[in-house]
Enzyme design. Sequence first.
Site, PDB file in Angstrom:
ATOM      1  N   ARG A  55       0.829  -1.192   0.000  1.00 35.92           N
ATOM      2  CA  ARG A  55       0.000   0.000   0.000  1.00 35.92           C
ATOM      3  C   ARG A  55       0.865   1.244   0.000  1.00 35.92           C
ATOM      4  NH1 ARG A  55      -4.960   2.081   2.493  1.00 35.92           N
ATOM      5  NH2 ARG A  55      -4.970   4.245   1.886  1.00 35.92           N
ATOM      6  N   ARG A 111      -6.005   1.611  -4.562  1.00 38.05           N
ATOM      7  CA  ARG A 111      -5.120   1.058  -3.552  1.00 38.05           C
ATOM      8  C   ARG A 111      -5.099  -0.462  -3.597  1.00 38.05           C
ATOM      9  NH1 ARG A 111      -8.113   3.715   0.383  1.00 38.05           N
ATOM     10  NH2 ARG A 111      -7.582   5.552  -0.803  1.00 38.05           N
ATOM     11  N   ASP A 138      -6.820  -1.711   1.595  1.00 31.98           N
ATOM     12  CA  ASP A 138      -7.314  -0.728   2.549  1.00 31.98           C
ATOM     13  C   ASP A 138      -7.989  -1.506   3.675  1.00 31.98           C
ATOM     14  OD1 ASP A 138      -7.973   1.772   3.525  1.00 31.98           O
ATOM     15  OD2 ASP A 138      -9.672   2.064   2.184  1.00 31.98           O
TER      16      ASP A 138
HETATM   17  N1  ROI Z   1     -15.010   2.497  -3.332  1.00 31.06           N
HETATM   18  C1  ROI Z   1     -15.356   1.207  -3.183  1.00 31.06           C
HETATM   19  N2  ROI Z   1     -16.303   0.699  -3.963  1.00 31.06           N
HETATM   20  N3  ROI Z   1     -14.761   0.408  -2.260  1.00 31.06           N
HETATM   21  C2  ROI Z   1     -13.786   0.875  -1.441  1.00 31.06           C
HETATM   22  O1  ROI Z   1     -13.256   0.124  -0.604  1.00 31.06           O
HETATM   23  C3  ROI Z   1     -13.405   2.228  -1.563  1.00 31.06           C
HETATM   24  N4  ROI Z   1     -12.456   2.766  -0.755  1.00 31.06           N
HETATM   25  C4  ROI Z   1     -12.109   4.051  -0.839  1.00 31.06           C
HETATM   26  C5  ROI Z   1     -12.740   4.986  -1.832  1.00 31.06           C
HETATM   27  C6  ROI Z   1     -11.641   5.563  -2.700  1.00 31.06           C
HETATM   28  C7  ROI Z   1     -13.438   6.089  -1.049  1.00 31.06           C
HETATM   29  N5  ROI Z   1     -13.711   4.339  -2.680  1.00 31.06           N
HETATM   30  C8  ROI Z   1     -14.053   3.022  -2.536  1.00 31.06           C
HETATM   31  O2  ROI Z   1     -11.202   4.508   0.004  1.00 31.06           O
END
Ligand code: ROI
Length: 164
Positions: free
Chosen positions: A89, A98, A101
Amino acid sequence: MHTTPTKVIAYIGLGSNLENPSEQIHSARAAIAAVTGIAEQGFSSLYHSAPMGPQDQPDYVNAVMAVTTELSPLELLRALQAIENSHGRVRAERWGARTLDLDILLYGEQVIELPDLTIPHIGMTEREFVLYPLHEIAPQLDIPNKGKLVELLEHCPLAGLKRL
Ligand code: ROI
């Protein structure tokens, strides 16, 4: 005197949209379960979801994991950040793509507002890719200060979330 550390149930949101996302989620699950002081209690299906935020990035794979833990909230956060880092990451663009997360969604019934950590996780109550997997493994849940999970779900229409 020896005291047994108290175990708290915590929920962790997992997301990836780079470098074989499903594999990232599977290996993150194993890495989390292997941390001393964390024990897996449940894991949702994997979900395919359209990106929230900037649209010029690949779709995500998301899931939610339930654990019991003896770690404090900040210890848990540091352990998850170490796993994010070991999965390559790189914290670049805010809301950008990413490889992994890991978000602490809930830590027991606690409400936590620290510079590095807000629990319940900000925005979780509007995110389909959090609420639906969470409901799969904890349908009875109440979110501190936010209400019943089932009621939050009623206000969170499905917009492209697909169970894998
Ligand atoms: N959008 C989706 N669908 N899933 C995520 O885990 C996710 N995580 C993020 C952002 C960029 C806000 N969008 C996301 O951090």
